[in-house]
Every structure is written in structure tokens, then in C-alpha cells.
Design a protein around this motif. Structure first.
Motif, PDB file in Angstrom:
ATOM      1  N   TRP A 196      13.343  -3.549   0.726  1.00  0.00           N
ATOM      2  CA  TRP A 196      14.400  -3.182   1.679  1.00  0.00           C
ATOM      3  C   TRP A 196      15.303  -2.091   1.088  1.00  0.00           C
ATOM      4  O   TRP A 196      15.566  -1.069   1.714  1.00  0.00           O
ATOM      5  CB  TRP A 196      15.216  -4.432   2.027  1.00  0.00           C
ATOM      6  CG  TRP A 196      16.281  -4.227   3.066  1.00  0.00           C
ATOM      7  CD1 TRP A 196      17.354  -3.377   3.006  1.00  0.00           C
ATOM      8  CD2 TRP A 196      16.381  -4.896   4.333  1.00  0.00           C
ATOM      9  NE1 TRP A 196      18.123  -3.481   4.136  1.00  0.00           N
ATOM     10  CE2 TRP A 196      17.551  -4.404   4.970  1.00  0.00           C
ATOM     11  CE3 TRP A 196      15.620  -5.862   4.982  1.00  0.00           C
ATOM     12  CZ2 TRP A 196      17.963  -4.861   6.223  1.00  0.00           C
ATOM     13  CZ3 TRP A 196      16.037  -6.316   6.236  1.00  0.00           C
ATOM     14  CH2 TRP A 196      17.183  -5.815   6.849  1.00  0.00           C
ATOM     15  N   THR A 199      13.375   1.245   0.736  1.00  0.00           N
ATOM     16  CA  THR A 199      13.044   1.821   2.052  1.00  0.00           C
ATOM     17  C   THR A 199      14.295   2.398   2.703  1.00  0.00           C
ATOM     18  O   THR A 199      14.284   3.531   3.208  1.00  0.00           O
ATOM     19  CB  THR A 199      12.411   0.748   2.962  1.00  0.00           C
ATOM     20  OG1 THR A 199      11.202   0.289   2.358  1.00  0.00           O
ATOM     21  CG2 THR A 199      12.092   1.292   4.347  1.00  0.00           C
ATOM     22  N   ILE A 264       5.891   2.984  -0.752  1.00  0.00           N
ATOM     23  CA  ILE A 264       7.004   3.173   0.200  1.00  0.00           C
ATOM     24  C   ILE A 264       7.098   4.641   0.620  1.00  0.00           C
ATOM     25  O   ILE A 264       7.316   4.948   1.800  1.00  0.00           O
ATOM     26  CB  ILE A 264       8.345   2.686  -0.394  1.00  0.00           C
ATOM     27  CG1 ILE A 264       8.276   1.192  -0.709  1.00  0.00           C
ATOM     28  CG2 ILE A 264       9.498   2.958   0.582  1.00  0.00           C
ATOM     29  CD1 ILE A 264       9.529   0.618  -1.336  1.00  0.00           C
ATOM     30  N   THR A 268       6.860   5.794   4.456  1.00  0.00           N
ATOM     31  CA  THR A 268       8.009   6.446   5.101  1.00  0.00           C
ATOM     32  C   THR A 268       7.763   7.939   5.334  1.00  0.00           C
ATOM     33  O   THR A 268       8.469   8.586   6.104  1.00  0.00           O
ATOM     34  CB  THR A 268       9.294   6.311   4.243  1.00  0.00           C
ATOM     35  OG1 THR A 268       9.022   6.848   2.937  1.00  0.00           O
ATOM     36  CG2 THR A 268       9.750   4.867   4.129  1.00  0.00           C
ATOM     37  N   VAL A 314       7.655  -1.494   6.298  1.00  0.00           N
ATOM     38  CA  VAL A 314       8.376  -0.283   6.721  1.00  0.00           C
ATOM     39  C   VAL A 314       8.372  -0.161   8.246  1.00  0.00           C
ATOM     40  O   VAL A 314       9.393   0.161   8.858  1.00  0.00           O
ATOM     41  CB  VAL A 314       7.804   0.981   6.037  1.00  0.00           C
ATOM     42  CG1 VAL A 314       8.395   2.250   6.647  1.00  0.00           C
ATOM     43  CG2 VAL A 314       8.089   0.943   4.535  1.00  0.00           C
ATOM     44  N   TYR A 317      10.867  -2.655   9.478  1.00  0.00           N
ATOM     45  CA  TYR A 317      12.233  -2.242   9.128  1.00  0.00           C
ATOM     46  C   TYR A 317      12.760  -1.195  10.116  1.00  0.00           C
ATOM     47  O   TYR A 317      13.885  -1.300  10.601  1.00  0.00           O
ATOM     48  CB  TYR A 317      12.258  -1.691   7.696  1.00  0.00           C
ATOM     49  CG  TYR A 317      13.589  -1.116   7.300  1.00  0.00           C
ATOM     50  CD1 TYR A 317      14.588  -1.926   6.772  1.00  0.00           C
ATOM     51  CD2 TYR A 317      13.869   0.238   7.490  1.00  0.00           C
ATOM     52  CE1 TYR A 317      15.832  -1.413   6.440  1.00  0.00           C
ATOM     53  CE2 TYR A 317      15.104   0.763   7.159  1.00  0.00           C
ATOM     54  CZ  TYR A 317      16.085  -0.061   6.636  1.00  0.00           C
ATOM     55  OH  TYR A 317      17.322   0.450   6.318  1.00  0.00           O
ATOM     56  N   LYS A 318      11.939  -0.205  10.403  1.00  0.00           N
ATOM     57  CA  LYS A 318      12.359   0.861  11.333  1.00  0.00           C
ATOM     58  C   LYS A 318      12.666   0.286  12.713  1.00  0.00           C
ATOM     59  O   LYS A 318      13.681   0.626  13.335  1.00  0.00           O
ATOM     60  CB  LYS A 318      11.258   1.920  11.451  1.00  0.00           C
ATOM     61  CG  LYS A 318      11.122   2.832  10.238  1.00  0.00           C
ATOM     62  CD  LYS A 318       9.931   3.768  10.481  1.00  0.00           C
ATOM     63  CE  LYS A 318       9.828   4.860   9.441  1.00  0.00           C
ATOM     64  NZ  LYS A 318       8.580   5.630   9.598  1.00  0.00           N
TER      65      LYS A 318
END
Length: 326
Positions: A196, A199, A264, A268, A314, A317-318
Motif C-alpha cells: 500500500w 503503491t 509495483i 503502476t 494495484v 487500490y486504484k
């Protein structure tokens, strides 16, 4: 056969996924959490919202350290099995706020053990941690290794949990299984953990702190693999004169921090700005699970590749951040 479960830490990361799996199997689940503010409460609400729609789920907001409340809950509900995943988490925070660990991890373990003992629970499964291995030189870490050198209070409380559980198994013939989790990650994971933090920073073009100059190694274990292990092991209640068992659940493949950061960056589509730092107090240089005992017991070993797991995290998370903004 459906059963009635208590899952503590149900608004937590591993707790939510474990409860969800049991609910999907048709079991009745009482999820307990004190919803503390160690990290953002919205994330706990998000996790709870994954469970609320199930008719066979009941949520109880209660602190493990509340002796009377816990005793009353056990007496009223008569659980068949208990999966105790609640704890004050985090190695570094144990240096700032030690008493939070005593209340949650020691007193809390005691109220669970007493509840199980007095209400004839058929199997207690509880979360230990790879942190108990401390500065262990022998790798991979195996369950029979000496674990008498914790490097943080958090690790000391988890080692204490193992001793407490063993004594109850011996004294009261309570079947207990401890699970030493190795660096669990995945969608809806904790905001104080590296996936977390890294990212978030990379997506915001902020620098990341890379401890021990990136030479740390972690046996990152994807959440689905952890849950699979928990759900399988809860059907294997230990027997014998001391009905106690202990298992590592880890990926059996330590990942260099640099490879983890690359995963990551790939997910990303951005490059990290790295600040190289020395080791932090309470941290260990590497974790590495010997998962042979678990494999022998339930015919399963975790194997999700870090690149795939990070990609899923990821993506989640987005979406999570986007939903929060709208």
C-alpha cells in the motif's frame, strides 16, 4: 455439515476474507471486531460491507480485552469452531504503543482461550506470525526452530500466544492450531504495509523509503493462499495427549525488496523514486517459510507469484481510491 464460527478481527484483512469463504460455504459466522483506529476506519467499513449482505453473517462490535463481554458472547452463541485472527498488528507501532499489544494480543488471547475452554469449542485456530523467528539464522524457518529471541514486542506477544495456547491444549484437552503467517498481502490489505505505502507513493510521484538499501527479503504470501490454508487446516483438529499443532503459512520463496518494487512499478506503469535507508529497529533482514508441514497435513502450499499478486493489489487500490473520491 454447516457449523457456527466465531471469526475475530472480521473487519481486518485476513479476517474478512476468511469469514467470506466460510459464509460462501454456507456456515454461520459471527464476526467480531473492535473497529479501532490504528489505521483508517473506512477500510474496515469497506471490508465489513463485503460480509454484511450474507444472511448467515452477524457482526458484533466488541473489544477482546472486555472479559465479561467475551464470556457472555461465548456462553450465548455456543460456537463450534473459533478462528482467532484479531490482534494489534504491526512491528513498528509496538515500539510507540506497547500497551495496545498487551491488551489485544495477551488479554485478548486469554479471553478467547477461556471462552473456548468453558464452551466446549471443537477447534480453535489462531494467528501467530513469522516475526516469532526473530534473528533466526537457519533458513528456511521451520516450526521446530528455537524462537526465543524476539526483536519486537509484537513478536514477543505472538510467541506468548503460542505458549498460552499450548498450555490450554495440555491442561484442558482443547484442540488448538497456531498459524505463523508470512507477510500477507493482496486487495484490501493494510495501509501500513509495504504494498500500500509503495503503491500510494509511486502513483503520487512521491519517494519511497527503502530500508536496508533494498537488501531485505520477505516471503510475501497472497491473501487467497492464506485463506485456503486456514480453511483447510480448520478441518484438521489435532488429537493426542496434547491436541496442539503449529504451521507456517508462507510462499516458500523469499522475494528481494528490489523485485517487489519492480513488480509495483510494472503494475503502476511508473518508476519509483527511492530513498535508501538503513535497517529499522524491530525489523528482520529476511523471512523464509518452510511450508512442508502444512503441505503434508492438508496437501496444499501457497504459490501465487509476486507479480500476479501485486498486479491484483494495484488494480484494487486504484478502484478503491476512485470510489472514495466519488
Amino acid at each position: 455439515m454447516t457449523r457456527k464460527y466465531l471469526v475475530t478481527g472480521a473487519a481486518g484483512f485476513i479476517g474478512m476474507y476468511t469469514a467470506k469463504r466460510l459464509l460462501e460455504q454456507g456456515h454461520e459466522v459471527v464476526g467480531l471486531d473492535n473497529l479501532n483506529d490504528y489505521y483508517e476506519p473506512e477500510l474496515k467499513s469497506y471490508r465489513l460491507n463485503q460480509l454484511i449482505p450474507y444472511e448467515n453473517f452477524t457482526f458484533v462490535e466488541l473489544d477482546l480485552a472486555n472479559r465479561e463481554g467475551m464470556a457472555a458472547l461465548f456462553a450465548a452463541e455456543k460456537f463450534d469452531r473459533v478462528i482467532h485472527l484479531a490482534a494489534q498488528a504491526g512491528v513498528r507501532y509496538s515500539i510507540e504503543n506497547p500497551f495496545a499489544y498487551v491488551d489485544s494480543n495477551l488479554v485478548g488471547m486469554m479471553t478467547v482461550l477461556e471462552g473456548c475452554r468453558h464452551n466446549k469449542v471443537e477447534h480453535l485456530i489462531y494467528a501467530s506470525s513469522s516475526s516469532v523467528y526473530g534473528m533466526n539464522d537457519k533458513i528456511p524457518f521451520a516450526e521446530e526452530d528455537q524462537v526465543d529471541n524476539p526483536v519486537s514486542l509484537y513478536a514477543a506477544t505472538k510467541k506468548s500466544n503460542e505458549l498460552m495456547a499450548h498450555s490450554y491444549a495440555k491442561l484442558y484437552k482443547l484442540p488448538v492450531t497456531g498459524l505463523r503467517f508470512f507477510t500477507v498481502y493482496g486487495p484490501a490489505g493494510r495501509p501500513d504495509m509495504a504494498p500500500w505505502l509503495f503503491t500510494e507513493a509511486i502513483l503520487q510521484d512521491k519517494p519511497i523509503k527503502v530500508f536496508n538499501h533494498g537488501k531485505m527479503m520477505r516471503d510475501f504470501t497472497y491473501i487467497d493462499d492464506i485463506v485456503e490454508g486456514v480453511v483447510r487446516i480448520q478441518d484438521e483438529a489435532p488429537t493426542g495427549s496434547i491436541p496442539y499443532n503449529l504451521f507456517n503459512i508462507g510462499n516458500n520463496e523469499p522475494i528481494q525488496l528490489s523485485r517487489f518494487i519492480q513488480a509495483i512499478e510494472k503494475a503502476t506503469g511508473k518508476t519509483a523514486d527511492k530513498i535508501m535507508l538503513d535497517m529499522q529497529p524491530g525489523d528482520v533482514e529476511r523471512t523464509y517459510a518452510d511450508s512442508g508441514r502444512l503441505e503434508e497435513a492438508v496437501g496444499y502450499k501457497p504459490e501465487t507469484e509476486i507479480e500476479l499478486g501485486i498486479e491484483r493489489f494495484v488494480e484494487w487500490y486504484k478502484a478503491y481510491k476512485e470510489n472514495k473520491e466519488h
